[in-house]
Design an enzyme around this catalytic site. Structure first.
Site, mmCIF file in Angstrom:
data_model
loop_
_atom_site.group_PDB
_atom_site.id
_atom_site.type_symbol
_atom_site.label_atom_id
_atom_site.label_comp_id
_atom_site.label_asym_id
_atom_site.label_seq_id
_atom_site.Cartn_x
_atom_site.Cartn_y
_atom_site.Cartn_z
ATOM 1 N N ASP A 46 -0.524 -0.231 6.586
ATOM 2 C CA ASP A 46 0.856 -0.366 6.115
ATOM 3 C C ASP A 46 1.367 -1.779 6.408
ATOM 4 O O ASP A 46 0.863 -2.466 7.301
ATOM 5 C CB ASP A 46 1.767 0.632 6.835
ATOM 6 C CG ASP A 46 1.442 2.070 6.470
ATOM 7 O OD1 ASP A 46 0.836 2.302 5.408
ATOM 8 O OD2 ASP A 46 1.810 2.964 7.265
HETATM 9 N N1 URA Z 1 -1.743 5.420 9.390
HETATM 10 C C1 URA Z 1 -0.499 4.985 9.154
HETATM 11 O O1 URA Z 1 0.451 5.741 9.251
HETATM 12 N N2 URA Z 1 -0.332 3.711 8.822
HETATM 13 C C2 URA Z 1 -1.334 2.800 8.740
HETATM 14 O O2 URA Z 1 -1.114 1.631 8.463
HETATM 15 C C3 URA Z 1 -2.629 3.278 8.987
HETATM 16 C C4 URA Z 1 -2.813 4.596 9.311
#
Ligand code: URA
Length: 265
Positions: free
Chosen positions: A113
Site C-alpha cells: 500500500d
Molecule cells: N497488507 C496490507 O494491509 N497492506 C500492505 O501494504 C500489505 C499487506
C-alpha cells in the site's frame, strides 16, 4: 543452430515477459494493442509462438531479446509511494525509485500500500510473479505493524486460527511480538509509540488486498504503521530507506530455486 537455453518455441507473451518487457498479462496487452511484431509482421494472437534463436521480435519497432540472466532488485519502499510503474495522475510511484533506465522491463512482484514501507522485489523474470504470488501457493511474508490497543491472547488465537474477513476466512497466520529497540520495532515507530499501542509481527501466506490491515482490524486493532521485512526467502537488509540494491547471487539463487520448483509442480 538451436539455442540451448530455449530448445522449444515459446509463446510470444512468455518471450516478452522473459525479455523483461512487461509481466505476462502486460505483454498480452501489448500484443492485442498491435505493438508487437515478429519478423516484421504484427502479431496479436495470444497463442502465437516464437523461436528465440531465430525470430526477430520488436515492440514499438524496437528489438527485444531475452537476457542471459534475469535482474532482481530489492527496494526499501518508503511511505507515500504507489506500487505502480506508471501513474496517469502523476502521483509519486515506485518507478521513480528504481533504475528502470539501466534495467528496462523491471516490474514489481506484488504490491505494498502507499503508506506501507519495506521490502518490494522487482525483476525482469516474467515467471516470478506467477510462481511467487499464485493464490494457492503464495510465498510467506512477514509484516510488522504498530497497532492501537493491546493484543489479547484470544485475539492472537483468532489470528493464528484464521480470522474471518469480508472475502472469506484468512489462512492461519503466525503471530510474534518484536522486541522494543529491534530493527523491526524501529521500522514501525519512527514517530514513537504511544501508551496503549502494540508492535506485532504477522507471517502470512496469501496476499489479498490490504490483507494485514484487514486481519488486524477484524480483531479490533487499527493499523497505525505497516512494514514488510521478509518476502519469501528474502529479508530486508543492506539497503537504505528509499533505496534499492541488486540481490546477491545467493539471494537470486534462492528465489530462482523456488520459482523453478514451482514451475515443475
Ligand atoms: N497488507 C496490507 O494491509 N497492506 C500492505 O501494504 C500489505 C499487506
Amino acid at each position: 543452430m538451436a539455442d540451448e537455453r530455449f530448445p522449444y518455441p515459446l509463446r510470444l507473451q512468455k518471450f516478452l515477459a522473459r525479455a523483461g518487457v512487461a509481466s505476462r498479462r502486460g505483454s498480452e496487452d501489448l500484443m492485442t494493442a498491435g505493438r508487437v511484431t515478429v519478423n516484421g509482421v504484427v502479431v496479436t494472437e495470444l497463442g502465437s509462438r516464437v523461436d528465440p534463436a531465430h525470430d526477430i521480435v520488436c515492440v514499438d519497432g524496437r528489438r527485444v531479446e531475452i537476457a542471459e540472466h534475469p535482474v532482481y532488485i530489492m527496494l526499501y519502499k518508503p511511505r507515500g509511494y504507489l506500487t505502480t510503474m506508471d501513474d496517469p495522475q502523476g502521483r509519486p510511484c515506485v518507478a521513480e525509485l528504481v533504475p528502470r533506465d539501466i534495467y528496462p522491463g523491471i516490474f514489481p512482484v506484488g504490491r505494498l500500500d502507499k503508506d506501507t514501507t519495506g521490502i518490494l522485489l522487482f525483476t525482469t523474470n516474467g515467471d516470478a510473479a506467477q510462481q511467487l504470488l499464485h493464490p494457492s501457493k503464495h510465498v510467506s511474508k512477514h509484516y510488522v505493524a504498530l497497532v492501537e490497543g493491546r493484543i489479547t491472547s484470544e485475539n492472537r488465537k483468532v489470528l493464528e486460527e484464521g480470522v474471518m474477513l469480508d472475502d472469506g476466512k484468512a489462512q492461519p497466520a503466525e503471530v510474534d511480538f518484536p522486541k522494543r529497540g529491534s530493527v523491526a520495532w524501529d521500522a514501525v515507530t519512527p514517530e514513537g509509540i504511544r501508551v496503549g499501542q502494540t508492535v506485532v509481527g504477522l507471517t502470512i501466506h496469501e496476499g489479498r488486498k490490504h490483507q494485514v490491515k484487514r486481519m488486524l482490524k477484524a480483531v479490533g486493532h487499527e493499523v497505525v504503521f505497516l512494514h514488510r521485512d521478509v518476502f519469501g526467502p528474502l529479508a530486508l537488509k543492506d539497503v537504505e530507506y528509499g533505496s534499492w540494491r541488486l540481490l546477491t547471487e545467493a539471494e537470486a539463487a534462492s528465489l530462482e530455486r523456488i520459482i523453478e520448483d514451482r514451475k515443475r509442480q
